[in-house]
Design an enzyme around this catalytic site. Structure first.
Site, PDB file in Angstrom:
ATOM      1  N   LYS A 157       0.878  -1.179   0.000  1.00 33.16           N
ATOM      2  CA  LYS A 157       0.000   0.000   0.000  1.00 33.16           C
ATOM      3  C   LYS A 157       0.914   1.226   0.000  1.00 33.16           C
ATOM      4  O   LYS A 157       1.433   1.648   1.039  1.00 33.16           O
ATOM      5  CB  LYS A 157      -0.889  -0.020   1.249  1.00 33.16           C
ATOM      6  CG  LYS A 157      -2.228   0.698   1.107  1.00 33.16           C
ATOM      7  CD  LYS A 157      -2.141   2.152   0.817  1.00 33.16           C
ATOM      8  CE  LYS A 157      -1.812   2.967   2.041  1.00 33.16           C
ATOM      9  NZ  LYS A 157      -1.615   4.408   1.701  1.00 33.16           N
ATOM     10  N   PRO A 158       1.120   1.821  -1.182  1.00 34.16           N
ATOM     11  CA  PRO A 158       1.997   2.997  -1.232  1.00 34.16           C
ATOM     12  C   PRO A 158       1.266   4.234  -0.724  1.00 34.16           C
ATOM     13  O   PRO A 158       0.050   4.222  -0.546  1.00 34.16           O
ATOM     14  CB  PRO A 158       2.289   3.128  -2.729  1.00 34.16           C
ATOM     15  CG  PRO A 158       1.093   2.536  -3.403  1.00 34.16           C
ATOM     16  CD  PRO A 158       0.563   1.458  -2.492  1.00 34.16           C
ATOM     17  N   CYS A 262      14.427  10.048   5.388  1.00 36.66           N
ATOM     18  CA  CYS A 262      14.314   9.740   6.820  1.00 36.66           C
ATOM     19  C   CYS A 262      15.650   9.934   7.517  1.00 36.66           C
ATOM     20  O   CYS A 262      15.702  10.359   8.662  1.00 36.66           O
ATOM     21  CB  CYS A 262      13.774   8.334   7.031  1.00 36.66           C
ATOM     22  SG  CYS A 262      14.641   7.081   6.082  1.00 36.66           S
TER      23      CYS A 262
END
Ligand code: ADP
Length: 508
Positions: A157-158, A262
């Protein structure tokens, strides 16, 4: 759901917001094909993974177009997405056989020598992977590949902000004719929650807040998970550092992909003796960087931010810093149409400011002067996060010594991101930056497996083992004595009389 190019606002695609029922149906379908995928073994799967690698290489240019269309990244950054996946595919496709091979540990005791012991790595049938928007092709690929290599079926699930590149990955899998063990569902948080509700293992990359919700949902179902969450990575520049390299490296580490990484450098601590020179060099370099919307030619180092909400967070952090006394040496504001935010250097910052404590995820470099190494380490560790860090020094052993004082899942000495490109190393965050490692070495595949213990007799078996029913005192003395002799130390091994006393009711 519509997908936009953030630089222009242009609609570049639409995808369905898939319901929980559609997600459950996709998982049922994956479950049908997974046993065959597992049974194929690592060598059988390698063939398909290397075909996907070829497909990615053959389609790199077009894939970079798709990545750019939904992110407005510079061309170079967009090309890194498929290339990263190609590299990881090579690593795991070729090594999966070794990493997943059965292990035959030696028995812990002589009594176990009558068995052949096996630890088998058996995949979770369906792994759910939920990804963010910063690397729309690489983020999914970096998790999908190890999970497939491990023998699991994968439901991806992008991010709803950038689903088009992930759909390309699924297209590639179908085009090479691979077994239908990889599917993509699209939608926002509710679709992601439905994935968490129906799979057997969850790999999530995204915000700490969503990660906590996912961990809670997994706990309800007793489903294991691995989380890669936010970060506030410090760079520590020590007085003996190569100042030019540190300035270039910190700029790249903080501003690559407009800081939407990140493990990007989010805050910089510089020892006082070199602070002025470092700040001058950093600022001069950042002023030279070009920002704009690339076409197919690399013309800019920075593109747009991936979405308006993220741009607003960056603006808020900069405004908060200015209102508390920080100075902007370059950049500091959003520009033009679209979601561009100028590459920014902030000084006179401290830990009262959100730019030093909350994840900014944007093109800002707040730089703080520190008295010495000890202060730098203390400030670097003054964070709820612990993803990665960098230390800049002319003395590599000093760098390693500082590294071991930092609360971070990775520390790069005189470099940024180096851990990310070394797949043999674990990629994971400490504290609020994550649970588990996302990939890295054999564990990067084994995390998607349940360990199965198998015991097989070596000698011909009798009708009964001596200690099976029916019980008797003699049997018990025999069994307990044997276990004592095998497990205890020195004279205590010879505890037969104790055992007899115990059996006779005279023991302590
Ligand atoms: P960001 O939008 O900053 O990347 P999020 O953590 O909100 O961070 O989103 C990361 C991914 O998690 C996206 O694919 C998003 O759709 C998904 N997501 C958001 N909320 C949930 C949830 N409650 N359960 C599962 N997935 C979610």
């Amino acid at each position: 759901m519509t997908v936009h190019n953030p630089a222009t606002g242009e609609v570049v695609g639409t995808v369905p917001a898939q319901s929980a029922a559609e997600v459950a149906a996709a998982v049922r379908e994956l479950r049908l094909y997974q046993p065959e995928w597992e049974a194929m073994g690592a060598d059988g799967r390698k063939k398909w993974l290397l075909k996907l690698q070829d497909w990615l290489i053959d389609n790199t240019d077009r894939l970079a177009d798709v990545v750019q269309s939904e992110t407005s990244k510079p061309r170079v950054d967009a090309l890194i997405d498929p290339s990263f996946a190609v590299d990881l595919l090579g690593y795991y496709a070729r090594r999966a056989g070794k990493f997943l091979a059965d292990e035959h540990p030696s028995p812990h005791s002589p009594l176990g020598r009558v068995k052949r012991l096996t630890t088998a790595y058996r995949p979770y049938p369906v792994v759910g992977i939920i990804t963010p928007w910063n690397f729309p092709l690489a983020m999914p690929a970096l998790d999908v590949i190890p999970a497939l290599a491990a023998g699991a079926a994968v439901l991806l699930k992008p991010s709803e902000v950038t689903p088009l590149s992930a759909l390309e990955l699924a297209r590639g899998w179908a085009e090479i004719g691979a077994p239908p063990v990889f599917a993509v569902v699209t939608g926002a948080g509710e679709t992601g929650a439905a994935v968490v509700d129906s799979v057997d293992y969850v790999q999530f990359t995204g915000s700490t807040a969503t990660g906590k919700r996912i961990a809670t949902a997994c706990a309800e179902r007793l489903v294991p998970y691995s989380l890669e969450l936010g970060g506030k990575d410090p760079a520590i520049v020590l007085a003996d550092a190569d100042i030019d390299r540190a300035a270039y490296g910190v700029a790249f580490g903080g501003l690559f992909n407009s800081g939407q990484v990140c493990i990007s450098v989010e805050r910089v601590y510089v020892e006082a003796p070199i602070y002025d020179e470092f700040v001058d060099k950093l600022t001069a370099h950042v002023r030279e960087l070009r920002q704009g919307a690339d076409g197919r030619e690399p013309e800019h180092e920075l593109g747009a931010m991936a979405n308006e909400a993220q741009k607003n967070i960056v603006a808020r952090h900069v405004q908060d810093a200015i209102s508390k006394g920080a100075r902007v040496l370059t950049g500091g504001k959003a520009t033009g149409v679209g979601t561009f935010f100028e590459p920014t250097v902030l000084v006179d910052v401290d830990h009262e400011m959100t730019c030093m404590t909350e994840e900014t995820f944007g093109p800002t470099l707040p730089v703080m002067k520190v008295a010495d190494e000890a202060e730098a380490v203390a400030l670097a560790n003054d964070s709820i996060y612990g993803l990665s860090a960098s230390v800049w020094t002319g003395d590599k052993s000093r760098g390693e010594r500082v590294a071991r004082q930092l609360n971070a899942g990775a520390v790069n000495i005189n470099d940024v991101f180096a851990n990310l490109f070394n797949f043999a190393l674990p990629m994971g965050g400490w504290q609020q930056s994550g649970v588990g490692a996302r990939w890295g070495g054999a564990e990067g595949l084994r995390k998607y497996c349940r360990k199965q213990a198998i015991t097989t007799p070596i000698l011909p078996t009798q009708q009964k083992e001596p200690f099976w029913f029916p019980y008797s005192s003699g049997k018990l003395v025999f069994a307990l004595s044997a276990m004592r002799a095998a497990g205890a130390r020195g004279m205590r091994r010879l505890g037969v009389f104790d055992v007899i006393n115990t059996v006779g009711g005279k023991g302590k």
